[in-house]
Motif scaffolding. Structure first.
Motif, mmCIF file in Angstrom:
data_model
loop_
_atom_site.group_PDB
_atom_site.id
_atom_site.type_symbol
_atom_site.label_atom_id
_atom_site.label_comp_id
_atom_site.label_asym_id
_atom_site.label_seq_id
_atom_site.Cartn_x
_atom_site.Cartn_y
_atom_site.Cartn_z
ATOM 1 N N LYS A 99 -10.018 -7.695 9.157
ATOM 2 C CA LYS A 99 -11.867 -7.781 9.245
ATOM 3 C C LYS A 99 -12.202 -8.027 10.579
ATOM 4 C CE LYS A 99 -15.317 -10.842 6.824
ATOM 5 N NZ LYS A 99 -15.260 -12.017 6.262
ATOM 6 N N GLU A 100 -11.633 -8.679 11.606
ATOM 7 C CA GLU A 100 -11.827 -8.591 13.058
ATOM 8 C C GLU A 100 -11.595 -6.947 13.584
ATOM 9 O OE1 GLU A 100 -9.059 -11.142 15.140
ATOM 10 O OE2 GLU A 100 -9.475 -12.578 13.961
ATOM 11 N N ALA A 101 -10.919 -6.291 13.277
ATOM 12 C CA ALA A 101 -10.649 -4.906 13.456
ATOM 13 C C ALA A 101 -11.922 -4.302 13.016
ATOM 14 C CB ALA A 101 -9.293 -4.174 13.173
ATOM 15 N N GLU A 102 -12.285 -4.370 11.755
ATOM 16 C CA GLU A 102 -13.471 -3.775 11.284
ATOM 17 C C GLU A 102 -14.606 -3.951 11.954
ATOM 18 O OE1 GLU A 102 -11.574 -3.576 6.662
ATOM 19 O OE2 GLU A 102 -12.833 -5.045 7.241
ATOM 20 N N LYS A 125 -2.022 -4.101 2.468
ATOM 21 C CA LYS A 125 -3.045 -3.859 3.328
ATOM 22 C C LYS A 125 -3.406 -2.643 3.973
ATOM 23 C CE LYS A 125 -3.647 -9.011 4.354
ATOM 24 N NZ LYS A 125 -2.752 -10.059 4.908
ATOM 25 N N LEU A 126 -2.273 -1.706 3.803
ATOM 26 C CA LEU A 126 -2.205 -0.423 4.540
ATOM 27 C C LEU A 126 -3.348 0.487 4.159
ATOM 28 C CD1 LEU A 126 1.663 -0.025 4.522
ATOM 29 C CD2 LEU A 126 0.440 -0.253 6.648
ATOM 30 N N PRO A 127 -3.744 0.675 2.793
ATOM 31 C CA PRO A 127 -5.051 1.539 2.455
ATOM 32 C C PRO A 127 -6.138 1.133 3.253
ATOM 33 C CG PRO A 127 -3.604 0.983 0.547
ATOM 34 C CD PRO A 127 -2.987 0.143 1.663
ATOM 35 N N ARG A 128 -6.304 -0.190 3.486
ATOM 36 C CA ARG A 128 -7.273 -0.671 4.221
ATOM 37 C C ARG A 128 -7.198 -0.377 5.705
ATOM 38 N NH1 ARG A 128 -9.518 -6.974 4.214
ATOM 39 N NH2 ARG A 128 -11.195 -6.852 5.876
ATOM 40 N N ALA A 129 -6.118 -0.417 6.324
ATOM 41 C CA ALA A 129 -5.994 -0.224 7.619
ATOM 42 C C ALA A 129 -5.998 1.345 7.767
ATOM 43 C CB ALA A 129 -4.428 -0.743 8.002
ATOM 44 N N ALA A 130 -5.819 1.987 6.752
ATOM 45 C CA ALA A 130 -5.580 3.498 7.043
ATOM 46 C C ALA A 130 -7.169 3.789 6.954
ATOM 47 C CB ALA A 130 -5.133 4.157 5.687
ATOM 48 N N VAL A 135 -8.297 4.044 10.537
ATOM 49 C CA VAL A 135 -7.938 5.242 11.141
ATOM 50 C C VAL A 135 -8.687 6.361 10.955
ATOM 51 C CG1 VAL A 135 -5.829 6.718 11.544
ATOM 52 C CG2 VAL A 135 -5.574 4.091 11.369
ATOM 53 N N ARG A 136 -9.038 6.496 9.678
ATOM 54 C CA ARG A 136 -9.703 7.699 9.195
ATOM 55 C C ARG A 136 -11.196 7.824 9.666
ATOM 56 N NH1 ARG A 136 -8.845 6.586 3.927
ATOM 57 N NH2 ARG A 136 -6.646 7.467 3.871
ATOM 58 N N ALA A 137 -11.441 6.355 10.079
ATOM 59 C CA ALA A 137 -12.965 6.140 10.475
ATOM 60 C C ALA A 137 -12.920 6.537 12.068
ATOM 61 C CB ALA A 137 -13.629 5.083 10.034
ATOM 62 N N GLY A 138 -11.595 6.730 12.638
ATOM 63 C CA GLY A 138 -11.808 6.992 14.083
ATOM 64 C C GLY A 138 -11.141 6.140 14.964
ATOM 65 N N CYS A 139 -10.738 4.718 14.360
ATOM 66 C CA CYS A 139 -10.228 3.982 15.052
ATOM 67 C C CYS A 139 -8.622 4.217 15.319
ATOM 68 C CB CYS A 139 -10.152 2.520 14.428
ATOM 69 S SG CYS A 139 -9.586 0.931 14.995
ATOM 70 N N ASP A 140 -8.040 4.052 16.666
ATOM 71 C CA ASP A 140 -6.662 4.048 16.832
ATOM 72 C C ASP A 140 -6.122 2.800 16.721
ATOM 73 O OD1 ASP A 140 -4.188 4.575 17.903
ATOM 74 O OD2 ASP A 140 -5.002 4.469 20.006
ATOM 75 N N ALA A 156 1.582 8.473 5.863
ATOM 76 C CA ALA A 156 1.640 9.751 5.588
ATOM 77 C C ALA A 156 1.034 10.509 4.407
ATOM 78 C CB ALA A 156 3.131 10.410 5.723
ATOM 79 N N SER A 157 1.326 9.509 3.312
ATOM 80 C CA SER A 157 0.751 10.022 1.881
ATOM 81 C C SER A 157 -0.706 9.432 1.814
ATOM 82 C CB SER A 157 1.638 9.047 0.825
ATOM 83 O OG SER A 157 0.771 7.633 0.830
ATOM 84 N N LEU A 158 -1.127 8.616 2.907
ATOM 85 C CA LEU A 158 -2.697 8.850 3.033
ATOM 86 C C LEU A 158 -3.245 9.368 3.770
ATOM 87 C CD1 LEU A 158 -2.722 4.504 2.941
ATOM 88 C CD2 LEU A 158 -3.343 6.152 1.035
#
Lengths: 376, 376
Positions: free
Chosen positions: A65-68, A88-93, A96-101, A120-122
């Motif tokens: 949530k802080e990251a978001e 939590k990996l899908p949420r973290a992904a 990344v998809r939104a441009g966050c490193d 990789a699968s995501l």
């Protein structure tokens, strides 16, 4: 609006103190070593902007949530420095998809492999650090442990992961009692992280980052040799626990809780405030330290500590102020409706009781309200 | 959705247990005595509806925010049972103006006069109780104190106030260690409140209400003679502190924190959960009791307590589970990604870390999410 107009209890943040605290640590970190402030204490983009002095920001967070929150305000270089639950990996992904490193940590080879394959699968890739344990504090693998190269192996050169190197946190430094032991903790942290990186290097793994950090060690390290980045968080605010460690005078503590007197028990020498356990937290971090502040140090409305005045009991919505010093409680000066402030034992825990900061700068004028991103 | 699908950490509420806990206390209160549940623990209209068994509701609250929440859902009979800061009177008056029969408390004659005059100037009237202190716990005036009739005097027959009578809270009952002392605390509470009311009666003040309450005394009172209403709150949820008082078996505790294993430190016998101090609170209410549960009792995902498994350390986002009993930590059964639940030391403090409940009923199916109204 002044502190007298705020609904209580309220969390007050002194921006000038925050700025000075931020500068003090920043100036200590040598050129070429990155400071990656930890926003687990502040949970605020406004504080993050001050901590990064307006420059592009490298951030550490304790929750997604802080990251978001930071990412929604343009921060892209973020390390989530708590072992990730695989769920939590899908949420973290998504980040990344939104441009966050977004970078993760792992202290288990199977989990490292899960992170890599799930990413990789995501269709994304995470940077991932191996979490190293230098002081038997909590999580991580020891520098010489067999698991360390297996973690690197599971992460390096995979479609779903980049191996970032090693990351450690000298959490035991909070238990130090003098400067010498703080310096030793800092060196133990640096040396342990560097040893882990060197070992991985010999095993053939490139280790671009050697990340260390805690506020006590960041301020006491005599060498940063081999270190690429420093993480620290509570230095932005300070608190009574850190003051007991000798890291700051009480005057540098940037957060306090504003309360209103709602009762007097004159025969017992008590003022009762509307700031109790729900506003202060029940964190008793100073209980085993040199000076036990019970549930917090009382200050005047203008922020001067009143020697010996402590919150001695914290019920849910009642905080009881007693004097343990030479200055007795002055019941005429503090009638019902008057106000005091409380310096927290532990800035992280106390701040988490509040969803915003009332921002002042040296006086009682409220300049802004800054939201805090609590929860998960 | 099941508990396996929830993001963690999360606060879980078992509705069946809540319903049974609510019924148990309700059935104990004699006919003619009003139960006025305290929503400082639950902070939820959904829980309030269960506590009132679908009947018109008398409610106690610890914040005006709770009062506003309940009132926005149709509850009109509300007592704010924390001494009011005079600055909060305009906000309280807004509730009255919106149709809420909001009652306040006062333990100071000047404050009572301020409430009355401020309310009159705002064009409203509050019911106000005199807060009576029966056990030197916190706030209130003793039954024989000179201030008591002066409070009644300041409130009775004024445009801005109705004198409601007396209200007390036997907070020291939480420190009892056996049934006999709990029964004695209950009788002390009843007798003190009744004595205060009788004294006021003799002084010419009509005292329509004699309000007592705490969960331990409500469950141990042998007489409610002279009492008109009982306030209690934590009985809806129960917790480890109350279990140590003998008030409930562990199986009756209706709230728990769901966490995911994010690390294993096998050589130290540790599981690391993503439920730390920010999810459990740092409340150590059981520290001085017969059984110290450290930061909480661990249960399986289905809610069965695992004997001897406790959260031994609570860092901000890390909770460390250790076994202090005969059953060692089973690392193969609890790999990273698996889940456990934690029973709280103190339901009020732990629940306040979360902004909603995930509601289950006996099994792991998540039936609803109920918001909680934290803060002020």
């Amino acid at each position: 609006m002044t502190l007298d107009d705020l609904p209580t209890p309220a969390l007050v943040l002194d921006r000038g103190k925050l700025q000075r605290n931020a500068r003090r640590l920043s100036e200590r970190i040598p050129r070429g070593v990155r400071l990656r402030p930890h926003f687990k204490t502040a949970k605020s983009i406004e504080v993050a902007r001050i901590a990064s002095h307006g420059r592009p920001m490298a951030a550490t967070v304790s929750t997604l949530k802080e990251a978001e929150h930071l990412h929604s305000h343009g921060v892209t270089d973020i390390t989530y420095a708590v072992g990730v639950a695989p769920q939590k990996l899908p949420r973290a992904a998504d980040l990344v998809r939104a441009g966050c490193d977004l970078k993760l940590i792992a202290d288990d080879a199977e989990v490292a492999a899960t992170i890599s394959s799930t990413a990789a699968s995501l269709g994304v890739a995470f940077g991932v650090y191996a979490e190293v344990d230098v002081d038997r504090h909590r999580a991580g693998v020891t520098p010489l442990c067999e698991t360390l190269p297996r973690i690197a192996e599971a992460l390096a050169d995979r479609p779903g992961s980049r191996f970032m190197g090693v990351l450690t946190h000298a959490g035991e430094s909070y238990g130090c009692t003098d400067e010498e032991s703080l310096r030793a903790a800092a060196e133990e942290e640096r040396a342990g992280a560097v040893a882990a990186a060197e070992r991985l290097g010999k095993a053939g793994f490139t280790c671009p980052e050697v990340s260390v950090g805690s506020s006590p060690t960041a301020l006491h390290a005599e060498s940063f040799n081999g270190v690429t980045e420093v993480r620290a968080g509570v230095y932005l605010m300070w608190d009574l626990v850190q003051s007991n460690l000798g890291l700051c005078p009480l005057e540098d503590i940037a957060v306090s809780v504003l309360g209103t007197v709602i009762g007097q028990q004159r025969d017992r020498g008590w003022l009762i405030l509307d700031a109790g356990g729900h506003a202060l937290s029940k964190d008793r971090g100073t209980a085993a330290q040199a000076k036990d502040y019970l549930f917090g140090q009382v200050t005047s409305l203008s922020g001067e500590p009143i020697p010996g005045w402590l919150v001695s009991k914290a019920n849910q919505e009642h905080g009881i102020v007693e004097s343990f010093g030479a200055t007795p409680i002055d019941f005429n000066r503090y009638p019902i409706g008057s106000r005091l402030r409380i310096l927290p034992n532990h800035a992280c825990a106390t701040s988490a009781c509040h969803d915003r900061y009332a921002v002042v700068d040296g006086d009682q004028q409220v300049l802004a309200k800054w939201p805090r991103i609590n929860g998960w």
